[in-house]
Design a protein around this motif. Structure first.
Motif, short mmCIF file in Angstrom:
data_model
loop_
_atom_site.label_atom_id
_atom_site.label_comp_id
_atom_site.label_asym_id
_atom_site.label_seq_id
_atom_site.Cartn_x
_atom_site.Cartn_y
_atom_site.Cartn_z
N VAL A 275 43.36 40.60 41.71
CA VAL A 275 43.96 41.86 42.18
C VAL A 275 43.93 41.90 43.71
O VAL A 275 44.90 42.31 44.35
N ASN A 276 42.85 41.42 44.30
CA ASN A 276 42.73 41.36 45.76
C ASN A 276 43.84 40.48 46.35
O ASN A 276 44.47 40.85 47.36
N VAL B 64 46.75 39.87 45.03
CA VAL B 64 48.01 40.59 44.86
C VAL B 64 48.14 41.66 45.94
O VAL B 64 49.19 41.77 46.59
N GLU B 65 47.09 42.43 46.15
CA GLU B 65 47.13 43.51 47.15
C GLU B 65 47.37 42.98 48.56
O GLU B 65 47.99 43.64 49.38
N ARG B 66 46.90 41.77 48.84
CA ARG B 66 47.08 41.16 50.16
C ARG B 66 48.42 40.44 50.29
O ARG B 66 48.75 39.92 51.35
N GLY B 67 49.21 40.41 49.21
CA GLY B 67 50.53 39.80 49.26
C GLY B 67 50.51 38.29 49.19
O GLY B 67 51.52 37.65 49.50
N HIS C 70 52.03 37.03 43.59
CA HIS C 70 52.62 38.07 42.75
C HIS C 70 52.40 37.62 41.31
O HIS C 70 52.78 36.50 40.95
N TYR D 251 51.85 33.18 38.08
CA TYR D 251 51.92 33.86 39.37
C TYR D 251 52.80 33.09 40.35
O TYR D 251 53.00 31.89 40.23
N GLU E 294 39.07 40.85 39.56
CA GLU E 294 38.94 41.59 40.83
C GLU E 294 39.51 40.78 41.99
O GLU E 294 40.24 41.30 42.83
N GLU E 295 39.19 39.49 42.02
CA GLU E 295 39.70 38.64 43.10
C GLU E 295 41.20 38.42 42.97
O GLU E 295 41.91 38.34 43.98
N ASP F 266 43.52 46.03 34.93
CA ASP F 266 44.26 46.44 36.13
C ASP F 266 45.60 45.73 36.24
O ASP F 266 46.47 46.14 37.00
N LEU F 267 45.76 44.63 35.51
CA LEU F 267 47.00 43.86 35.54
C LEU F 267 47.78 43.97 34.24
O LEU F 267 48.65 43.15 33.95
#
Length: 148
Positions: free
Chosen positions: A31-32, A34-37, A40, A104, A28-29, A72-73
Motif C-alpha cells: 500500500v505504501n 501504491v501511495e508513493r506512485g 499500481h 502490478y 502495508e508496504e 486495503d487492496l
C-alpha cells in the motif's frame, strides 16, 4: 507518445506465507508503494491451501486475520486474475500456507518507457532475477572478500 498513454512493465508475484494468517506487514508496504506512485496494483488474490491440499480464496472485502492488510487492496480487481488462476496458484503452493498473488505495474518506469519510445527505442528482451537469488550471490561474494 504522452506518458498518459504509456504503461510501465507489468509484473506478478506469488508470495507464500506459512500458517493460515497474514501479519499485514507485507500488505502495508505494498500500500505504501501504491501511495508513493511507485506501483499500481491491478489485481490481488489471496489463496489458502489447507494441510489436506484443498484450496480456497480469501475474501478481501471481509476483514479477517487470513486477509491481513490486503483488505486495503480489495478494490484492486481489474479482471486480469480470474477464478481459474486459483488452480495455477494452488499448484505452486505448499500445504498449510497462504499466498498472495499480485499483478502490478511498475509506474516508476513510465517516464523512462515514454522517453525510450520517443527516441525510437523498443524493448527486445527482459527478465527478472528473484530477490533470494541476488541475496544469495551477494552473501557468497561477501564471504570471498578479504578481512582486514
Amino acid at each position: 507518445m504522452p506518458e498518459e498513454e504509456v504503461h510501465g512493465p507489468i509484473d506478478y508475484v506469488l508470495v507464500e506465507f506459512t500458517g493460515n494468517k497474514l501479519t499485514g506487514r507485507a500488505a502495508e508496504e505494498l500500500v505504501n508503494l501504491v501511495e508513493r506512485g511507485i506501483v499500481h496494483v491491478y489485481d490481488v488474490m489471496v489463496v489458502g491451501k489447507d494441510a489436506d491440499g484443498s484450496t480456497y480464496m480469501v475474501d478481501l472485502a471481509e476483514a479477517s486475520d487470513q486477509a491481513g492488510g490486503f483488505t486495503d487492496l480489495s478494490g484492486a480487481r481489474t479482471g486480469i486474475l480470474a477464478e481459474d488462476d486459483l488452480a495455477d496458484v494452488a499448484g505452486a503452493m505448499e500445504p498449510g500456507t497462504l499466498a498472495a498473488l499480485i499483478v502490478y505495474e511498475n509506474t516508476w518506469a513510465i517516464p523512462f518507457v515514454a522517453a525510450a519510445m520517443e527516441s525510437g527505442g523498443q524493448l527486445v528482451a527482459g527478465g527478472r532475477i528473484p530477490a533470494q537469488d541476488v541475496m544469495d550471490v551477494l552473501e557468497s561474494l561477501e564471504s570471498l572478500e578479504p578481512t582486514t
